[in-house]
Design a protein around this motif. Structure first.
Motif, PDB file in Angstrom:
ATOM      1  N   ARG A  44       0.832  -1.195   0.000  1.00 15.57           N
ATOM      2  CA  ARG A  44       0.000   0.000   0.000  1.00 15.57           C
ATOM      3  C   ARG A  44       0.870   1.249   0.000  1.00 15.57           C
ATOM      4  NH1 ARG A  44      -4.013  -0.479   3.987  1.00 15.57           N
ATOM      5  NH2 ARG A  44      -4.620   1.568   3.229  1.00 15.57           N
ATOM      6  N   PHE A  75       5.206  12.057  -0.893  1.00 10.91           N
ATOM      7  CA  PHE A  75       4.398  10.917  -1.351  1.00 10.91           C
ATOM      8  C   PHE A  75       5.097  10.233  -2.533  1.00 10.91           C
ATOM      9  CE2 PHE A  75       0.589  12.867   0.792  1.00 10.91           C
ATOM     10  CZ  PHE A  75       0.029  11.732   1.368  1.00 10.91           C
ATOM     11  N   TYR A 101      -1.501   4.251  -5.699  1.00 12.39           N
ATOM     12  CA  TYR A 101      -0.186   4.469  -6.318  1.00 12.39           C
ATOM     13  C   TYR A 101      -0.140   5.918  -6.790  1.00 12.39           C
ATOM     14  CZ  TYR A 101       4.008   2.834  -8.910  1.00 12.39           C
ATOM     15  OH  TYR A 101       5.285   2.631  -9.381  1.00 12.39           O
ATOM     16  N   SER A 104      -3.320   8.305  -7.170  1.00 13.87           N
ATOM     17  CA  SER A 104      -3.779   8.980  -5.940  1.00 13.87           C
ATOM     18  C   SER A 104      -2.909  10.191  -5.669  1.00 13.87           C
ATOM     19  CB  SER A 104      -3.694   8.043  -4.721  1.00 13.87           C
ATOM     20  OG  SER A 104      -4.844   7.237  -4.595  1.00 13.87           O
ATOM     21  N   GLY A 105      -1.603  10.031  -5.906  1.00 12.34           N
ATOM     22  CA  GLY A 105      -0.695  11.137  -5.665  1.00 12.34           C
ATOM     23  C   GLY A 105      -1.108  12.369  -6.447  1.00 12.34           C
ATOM     24  N   GLU A 154      -8.994  11.558   9.017  1.00 10.54           N
ATOM     25  CA  GLU A 154      -7.738  12.033   8.444  1.00 10.54           C
ATOM     26  C   GLU A 154      -7.951  13.242   7.526  1.00 10.54           C
ATOM     27  OE1 GLU A 154      -5.284   8.899   6.743  1.00 10.54           O
ATOM     28  OE2 GLU A 154      -4.439   8.665   8.749  1.00 10.54           O
ATOM     29  N   ARG A 155      -6.849  13.957   7.324  1.00 14.92           N
ATOM     30  CA  ARG A 155      -6.817  15.042   6.354  1.00 14.92           C
ATOM     31  C   ARG A 155      -7.370  14.517   5.022  1.00 14.92           C
ATOM     32  NH1 ARG A 155      -3.041  19.582   6.498  1.00 14.92           N
ATOM     33  NH2 ARG A 155      -1.891  18.648   8.214  1.00 14.92           N
TER      34      ARG A 155
END
Ligand code: NYM
Ligand code: MG
Length: 216
Positions: A44, A75, A101, A104-105, A154-155
């Protein structure tokens, strides 16, 4: 030098907004593959266990504030630091099922709409990383996620922001993406994933599938 096709493991990435069920489905898929005799591991990103990952974790849990550009690069660095191990595993025949991966970044940073951090800028640090053989996108609307009990603490886990993340994912969708309707039952989703994953694993096992690079 051999011209034989090199069998290898498959690189399968799961993407989607928060609460789409990625972690549950990844876990189930890896267990299924292993039970079927396929060497497979669950990975992950972010990988919160490394030194960089610990900084990312502090950011996500709001223990630390980090500049938007700087955290984006962290990230990405968190993926680069796992690159050699990732390639080694694939070449040794291990299939990697990876929960998030580089997509998402890009989606999460670009969704901020910050000056200078457009999609092209967000994509550049991940250029050259190993590209997945398949991306399974678990598609769930913000309303459907809310109906499931909503987001965590979470943020980024806010409806308005998640809507922008979904728009960014939408804009990045490539031909290798398989979009799965994540509002179906856990079992129905898993069934579709198993069928699609089996085909990808078989293709990589047969050999002759080079590992491509982002953003190809
Ligand atoms: N996230 C994840 C990013 O902002 N950039 C990235 O490169 C990656 C891989 O981290 N809300 C965000 C998306 C999630 C958060 O991920 C933590 P998870 O899968 O919820 O642990
Ligand atoms: Mg999350």
């Amino acid at each position: 030098a051999s011209t034989q096709p090199q069998p290898r493991g498959a690189f399968i990435v799961f993407e989607g907004a928060d609460r789409a069920g990625k972690s549950t489905q990844c876990q189930m898929l890896v267990e299924h593959l292993q039970a079927a005799g396929v060497a497979a591991e669950l990975w992950r990103f972010p990988d919160r266990t490394t030194a960089i990952g610990k900084m990312i974790n502090s950011y996500l849990t709001s223990q630390a504030d980090i500049d938007d550009a700087a955290v984006h690069l962290l990230f990405s660095a968190n993926r680069w630091e796992k690159r050699e191990e990732l390639l080694r595993k694939l070449r040794a025949g291990t299939t990697l099922v990876v929960d998030r991966y580089a997509y998402s970044g890009v989606a999460f940073t670009a969704a901020k709409g910050a000056p200078g951090l457009d999609r092209a800028w967000c994509m550049s640090p991940d250029e050259g990383l190993p590209a997945p053989d398949a991306v399974f996108f678990l598609s769930l609307t913000v309303e459907q996620a809310a109906a499931r009990g909503g987001y965590g603490e979470e943020r980024y886990e806010k409806a308005d922001f998640q809507r922008k993340v979904l728009e960014q994912f939408q804009a990045m969708r490539g031909s290798s993406w398989r979009v799965i309707d994540a509002s179906q039952s856990i079992e129905d989703i898993q069934q579709q994933l198993r069928e699609q994953a089996a085909a990808v694993v078989a293709r990589c096992q047969r050999g002759g599938e080079p590992i491509k690079q982002l953003w190809g």
